[in-house]
Design a protein around this motif. Structure first.
Motif, PDB file in Angstrom:
ATOM      1  N   ASN A  13      13.449  -3.019   1.731  1.00 12.32           N
ATOM      2  CA  ASN A  13      15.067  -3.009   1.499  1.00 12.32           C
ATOM      3  C   ASN A  13      15.801  -0.989   1.239  1.00 12.32           C
ATOM      4  O   ASN A  13      16.908  -1.437   0.954  1.00 12.32           O
ATOM      5  N   GLY A  14      14.699  -0.680   1.215  1.00 10.31           N
ATOM      6  CA  GLY A  14      15.444   0.615   1.113  1.00 10.31           C
ATOM      7  C   GLY A  14      15.823   1.738   1.821  1.00 10.31           C
ATOM      8  O   GLY A  14      16.247   1.110   2.857  1.00 10.31           O
ATOM      9  N   GLU A  15      15.216   3.353   1.524  1.00  8.20           N
ATOM     10  CA  GLU A  15      15.438   4.143   2.683  1.00  8.20           C
ATOM     11  C   GLU A  15      14.757   4.302   3.390  1.00  8.20           C
ATOM     12  O   GLU A  15      13.910   4.628   2.550  1.00  8.20           O
ATOM     13  N   PRO A  16      14.452   4.287   4.470  1.00  3.83           N
ATOM     14  CA  PRO A  16      13.102   4.994   5.661  1.00  3.83           C
ATOM     15  C   PRO A  16      13.553   6.671   5.398  1.00  3.83           C
ATOM     16  O   PRO A  16      14.080   6.820   6.796  1.00  3.83           O
ATOM     17  N   ASP A  17      12.656   6.974   4.527  1.00  2.00           N
ATOM     18  CA  ASP A  17      12.521   8.196   4.550  1.00  2.00           C
ATOM     19  C   ASP A  17      12.629   9.245   5.104  1.00  2.00           C
ATOM     20  O   ASP A  17      12.089  10.541   5.477  1.00  2.00           O
ATOM     21  N   GLY A  18      11.406   8.478   6.010  1.00  2.00           N
ATOM     22  CA  GLY A  18      10.182   9.781   6.405  1.00  2.00           C
ATOM     23  C   GLY A  18       8.910  10.382   5.130  1.00  2.00           C
ATOM     24  O   GLY A  18       8.457  11.182   6.059  1.00  2.00           O
ATOM     25  N   SER A  19       9.195   9.731   4.310  1.00  2.00           N
ATOM     26  CA  SER A  19       8.226  10.142   2.992  1.00  2.00           C
ATOM     27  C   SER A  19       7.047   9.202   2.829  1.00  2.00           C
ATOM     28  O   SER A  19       6.519   8.176   3.508  1.00  2.00           O
ATOM     29  N   ALA A  20       5.875   9.176   2.100  1.00  4.91           N
ATOM     30  CA  ALA A  20       4.563   9.327   2.051  1.00  4.91           C
ATOM     31  C   ALA A  20       4.591   7.867   1.213  1.00  4.91           C
ATOM     32  O   ALA A  20       4.491   6.765   1.407  1.00  4.91           O
ATOM     33  N   GLU A  21       5.829   7.646   0.325  1.00  4.04           N
ATOM     34  CA  GLU A  21       6.262   7.004  -0.526  1.00  4.04           C
ATOM     35  C   GLU A  21       6.463   5.440   0.364  1.00  4.04           C
ATOM     36  O   GLU A  21       6.009   4.996   0.208  1.00  4.04           O
ATOM     37  N   THR A  22       7.735   5.951   1.113  1.00  6.38           N
ATOM     38  CA  THR A  22       7.993   5.140   1.682  1.00  6.38           C
ATOM     39  C   THR A  22       6.853   4.685   2.609  1.00  6.38           C
ATOM     40  O   THR A  22       6.378   3.333   3.134  1.00  6.38           O
ATOM     41  N   LEU A  23       6.238   5.926   3.269  1.00  3.67           N
ATOM     42  CA  LEU A  23       4.984   4.452   4.285  1.00  3.67           C
ATOM     43  C   LEU A  23       4.658   3.614   2.958  1.00  3.67           C
ATOM     44  O   LEU A  23       4.146   2.634   3.598  1.00  3.67           O
ATOM     45  N   GLY A  24       3.594   4.246   2.645  1.00  3.39           N
ATOM     46  CA  GLY A  24       3.051   2.986   0.558  1.00  3.39           C
ATOM     47  C   GLY A  24       3.836   1.102   1.015  1.00  3.39           C
ATOM     48  O   GLY A  24       2.715   0.734   1.516  1.00  3.39           O
ATOM     49  N   LYS A  25       4.674   1.823   1.060  1.00  2.00           N
ATOM     50  CA  LYS A  25       5.747   0.601   0.764  1.00  2.00           C
ATOM     51  C   LYS A  25       6.064   0.018   1.819  1.00  2.00           C
ATOM     52  O   LYS A  25       5.532  -1.271   1.835  1.00  2.00           O
ATOM     53  N   LEU A  26       5.883   0.692   3.335  1.00  4.66           N
ATOM     54  CA  LEU A  26       6.531  -0.033   4.429  1.00  4.66           C
ATOM     55  C   LEU A  26       4.425  -1.124   3.771  1.00  4.66           C
ATOM     56  O   LEU A  26       4.680  -2.074   4.755  1.00  4.66           O
ATOM     57  N   GLN A  27       3.536  -0.677   4.162  1.00  2.79           N
ATOM     58  CA  GLN A  27       2.171  -0.800   4.344  1.00  2.79           C
ATOM     59  C   GLN A  27       2.095  -2.279   4.063  1.00  2.79           C
ATOM     60  O   GLN A  27       1.793  -3.787   4.125  1.00  2.79           O
ATOM     61  N   GLU A  28       2.484  -1.664   3.010  1.00  2.00           N
ATOM     62  CA  GLU A  28       1.756  -2.400   1.487  1.00  2.00           C
ATOM     63  C   GLU A  28       3.348  -4.162   2.061  1.00  2.00           C
ATOM     64  O   GLU A  28       2.069  -5.367   1.431  1.00  2.00           O
ATOM     65  N   LEU A  29       4.274  -4.119   1.804  1.00  6.30           N
ATOM     66  CA  LEU A  29       5.568  -5.264   1.754  1.00  6.30           C
ATOM     67  C   LEU A  29       4.616  -5.359   3.411  1.00  6.30           C
ATOM     68  O   LEU A  29       4.740  -6.756   3.592  1.00  6.30           O
ATOM     69  N   HIS A  30       4.003  -5.178   4.497  1.00  4.33           N
ATOM     70  CA  HIS A  30       3.603  -5.641   5.562  1.00  4.33           C
ATOM     71  C   HIS A  30       2.835  -6.742   5.521  1.00  4.33           C
ATOM     72  O   HIS A  30       2.553  -8.265   5.705  1.00  4.33           O
ATOM     73  N   LEU A  31       1.476  -6.149   4.528  1.00  2.00           N
ATOM     74  CA  LEU A  31       0.356  -7.038   4.024  1.00  2.00           C
ATOM     75  C   LEU A  31       0.633  -8.086   3.451  1.00  2.00           C
ATOM     76  O   LEU A  31       0.106  -9.172   3.657  1.00  2.00           O
ATOM     77  N   GLN A  32       2.206  -7.875   2.901  1.00  3.43           N
ATOM     78  CA  GLN A  32       2.191  -9.148   1.664  1.00  3.43           C
ATOM     79  C   GLN A  32       3.706 -10.510   2.609  1.00  3.43           C
ATOM     80  O   GLN A  32       3.814 -11.120   1.891  1.00  3.43           O
ATOM     81  N   SER A  33       4.024  -9.950   3.876  1.00  5.33           N
ATOM     82  CA  SER A  33       4.645 -10.517   4.550  1.00  5.33           C
ATOM     83  C   SER A  33       3.835 -10.792   6.180  1.00  5.33           C
ATOM     84  O   SER A  33       4.507 -12.418   6.325  1.00  5.33           O
ATOM     85  N   VAL A  34       3.514 -10.682   6.453  1.00  5.49           N
ATOM     86  CA  VAL A  34       3.195 -10.597   8.370  1.00  5.49           C
ATOM     87  C   VAL A  34       1.584 -10.806   8.043  1.00  5.49           C
ATOM     88  O   VAL A  34       1.077 -10.500   7.859  1.00  5.49           O
TER      89      VAL A  34
END
Length: 256
Positions: A13-34
């Motif tokens: 639900n955040g802002e996909p800003d291209g940061s390393a922190e966002t990258l980490g959140k995307l991977q973590e959420l992916h593993l918990q959702s798919v």
């Protein structure tokens, strides 16, 4: 194919800003959702490694897949969000008795904020929940898990995980960029070879905030801080309900 639909699929639900922190959140959420799963292989349904069919399967039908599907689609998402992504072929060493293992694992090198990370959403077992900096010798802790990269003169980068008995090999890869077609033969082997673990065993897994949920053939296991809760559904209906409850998979026939 819609980036926002994909982000909703994984609960970002955040802002996909291209940061390393966002990258980490995307991977973590992916593993918990798919979920990681091989239902199509078990039911004899041919896999596609083209991004569009994988998108329909994972985003629209809310299914999962295995490494060649999951990391292909995650790599597409990251590119759409502006990250630099390079696809690599890896050898998966954990639990391998016939070493060195064949190359049959897809991983991603991702650039964010001028640094290189190793990303992987395509393993059913315990793996890094967030990207790892691609730096030799740096110990990187994620909760109770500790990882580091070594360099092997023959196999290239070697991702190590700390076990009770010491450091152990998880997977290795060299820095040769791969095309989507380069994974076709390995995926075909996983689908059809008589001794393929994916052809002979039903495997489903997903990370949770508390631990992991897994299926190995008929047995469901829920890994929680208070221990492992195991059960075997007594009927096809109970099996379908458990897949829906613990993995979000609403089809009990692999999508047929």
């Amino acid at each position: 194919m819609n980036v926002q639909a994909y982000l909703r699929r994984i609960g970002f639900n955040g802002e996909p800003d291209g940061s390393a922190e966002t990258l980490g959140k995307l991977q973590e959420l992916h593993l918990q959702s798919v979920p990681y799963e091989n239902l199509d292989i078990i039911h004899g349904l041919p896999l596609s490694l083209q991004v569009e069919p994988i998108y329909r399967k994972i985003v629209e039908r809310r299914r999962g897949g295995y490494c060649f599907e999951l990391n292909a689609l995650f790599g597409w998402l990251l590119r759409e969000l502006g990250y630099g992504v390079t696809d690599y072929f890896a050898r998966f060493w954990r639990d391998e008795t016939d070493t060195p293992p064949k190359r049959r694992h897809h991983v991603l090198r991702v650039e964010a904020e001028g640094k290189l990370y190793l990303c992987d959403v395509g393993v059913g077992g315990i793996v890094p929940r967030r990207p790892l900096l691609l730096l030799e010798g740096l110990e990187q802790r994620q909760g109770d898990e500790l990882y580091r990269f070594d360099r092997d003169p023959e196999f290239g980068w070697m991702l190590m995980e700390q076990k009770k008995e010491g450091w152990s090999r998880l997977f290795s890869f060299t820095e040769e960029p791969q095309l989507a077609k380069d994974y076709l033969m390995a995926s075909y082997w996983c689908e059809h070879a008589p001794d393929s673990v994916f052809k002979n065993n039903l495997i489903v897994a997903i990370h949770t905030k508390e631990g992991r949920n897994t299926v190995w053939n008929e047995e469901f296991r829920l890994f929680r801080p208070d221990g492992v809760h195991a059960f075997t559904p007594a009927s096809k209906a109970e099996d379908a309900e458990a897949l829906k409850t613990y993995f979000g998979i609403e089809s009990d026939d692999g999508g047929a």
